[in-house]
Write a protein that holds these residues in place. Structure first.
Motif, mmCIF file in Angstrom:
data_model
loop_
_atom_site.group_PDB
_atom_site.id
_atom_site.type_symbol
_atom_site.label_atom_id
_atom_site.label_comp_id
_atom_site.label_asym_id
_atom_site.label_seq_id
_atom_site.Cartn_x
_atom_site.Cartn_y
_atom_site.Cartn_z
ATOM 1 N N VAL A 72 16.463 -4.920 2.675
ATOM 2 C CA VAL A 72 16.841 -5.664 4.018
ATOM 3 C C VAL A 72 16.287 -7.127 4.494
ATOM 4 C CG1 VAL A 72 16.793 -5.121 6.549
ATOM 5 C CG2 VAL A 72 17.374 -3.242 4.910
ATOM 6 N N ARG A 73 14.831 -7.164 3.980
ATOM 7 C CA ARG A 73 14.337 -8.306 4.329
ATOM 8 C C ARG A 73 15.142 -9.475 3.528
ATOM 9 N NH1 ARG A 73 8.426 -8.046 3.382
ATOM 10 N NH2 ARG A 73 8.442 -10.256 4.748
ATOM 11 N N GLU A 74 15.601 -9.516 2.272
ATOM 12 C CA GLU A 74 16.159 -10.097 1.457
ATOM 13 C C GLU A 74 17.617 -10.689 2.192
ATOM 14 O OE1 GLU A 74 16.814 -8.621 -2.381
ATOM 15 O OE2 GLU A 74 14.744 -8.811 -2.892
ATOM 16 N N LEU A 75 18.204 -9.615 2.764
ATOM 17 C CA LEU A 75 19.694 -9.853 3.045
ATOM 18 C C LEU A 75 19.931 -10.192 4.557
ATOM 19 C CD1 LEU A 75 21.338 -6.617 1.430
ATOM 20 C CD2 LEU A 75 21.687 -9.057 0.683
ATOM 21 N N HIS A 76 18.779 -9.925 5.333
ATOM 22 C CA HIS A 76 18.827 -9.798 7.004
ATOM 23 C C HIS A 76 18.870 -11.299 7.450
ATOM 24 C CE1 HIS A 76 18.730 -8.581 11.080
ATOM 25 N NE2 HIS A 76 18.757 -7.368 10.658
ATOM 26 N N ALA A 77 19.348 -11.734 8.395
ATOM 27 C CA ALA A 77 19.295 -13.003 8.984
ATOM 28 C C ALA A 77 18.174 -13.204 9.841
ATOM 29 C CB ALA A 77 20.582 -13.269 10.010
ATOM 30 N N TYR A 78 17.597 -12.282 10.421
ATOM 31 C CA TYR A 78 16.155 -12.478 11.133
ATOM 32 C C TYR A 78 15.219 -12.778 10.418
ATOM 33 C CZ TYR A 78 18.847 -9.945 15.010
ATOM 34 O OH TYR A 78 19.607 -9.500 15.905
ATOM 35 N N ALA A 79 14.243 -13.602 11.061
ATOM 36 C CA ALA A 79 12.833 -13.931 10.509
ATOM 37 C C ALA A 79 11.915 -12.590 10.090
ATOM 38 C CB ALA A 79 12.185 -14.947 11.224
ATOM 39 N N CYS A 80 12.284 -11.819 11.110
ATOM 40 C CA CYS A 80 11.298 -10.639 11.330
ATOM 41 C C CYS A 80 12.231 -9.227 11.677
ATOM 42 C CB CYS A 80 10.240 -10.716 12.320
ATOM 43 S SG CYS A 80 9.020 -9.240 12.451
ATOM 44 N N PRO A 81 12.942 -8.925 10.536
ATOM 45 C CA PRO A 81 13.905 -7.814 11.056
ATOM 46 C C PRO A 81 13.264 -6.527 11.292
ATOM 47 C CG PRO A 81 14.223 -8.182 8.598
ATOM 48 C CD PRO A 81 13.109 -9.184 9.319
ATOM 49 N N CYS A 82 13.572 -5.924 12.396
ATOM 50 C CA CYS A 82 13.492 -4.247 12.581
ATOM 51 C C CYS A 82 14.153 -3.491 11.419
ATOM 52 C CB CYS A 82 14.000 -3.975 13.887
ATOM 53 S SG CYS A 82 13.644 -2.141 14.115
ATOM 54 N N VAL A 83 13.233 -2.990 10.609
ATOM 55 C CA VAL A 83 13.685 -1.888 9.544
ATOM 56 C C VAL A 83 12.369 -1.133 9.613
ATOM 57 C CG1 VAL A 83 13.030 -3.487 7.683
ATOM 58 C CG2 VAL A 83 14.319 -1.363 7.334
#
Length: 105
Positions: A72-83
């Protein structure tokens, strides 16, 4: 029981679907529910923000959680994604078996 629910927020439905398709396609999660129309209120860069988001809820095995988070961290647009991962305490045994089967367990 080691199955987990993965809670992820995304900027919109399409971004959540991109994540869902990747995670399911890679067998990191067995299933994803995308819920559009969430409103998030949060602190960011010293101010309170309010944004529309979509929520993705995935189901997986506990031993895949770190891999899911990394992907998710690789694919996500956010700098700090909620996962985040939440334990599944109980459930339909056949469904829990299905989660294990579909994620290679």
């Amino acid at each position: 029981m080691t199955e987990k629910m993965i809670y992820i927020t995304a900027p919109d439905r399409e971004a959540a679907l991109v994540l869902a398709r990747a995670l399911v396609g890679e067998r990191l999660i067995a299933c994803a529910n995308v819920l559009d129309g969430a409103t998030s209120v949060y602190w960011w860069d010293g101010k309170v923000c309010e944004e529309s988001e979509a929520v993705l809820v995935g189901k997986t095995r506990g031993e895949l959680v770190d891999t899911v988070i990394a992907r998710v961290r690789e694919l996500h647009a956010y700098a700090c994604p909620c996962v985040v991962a939440l334990p599944i305490e109980a459930g339909n045994p056949a469904y829990l078996d299905w989660i294990r089967t579909e994620t290679g367990g």
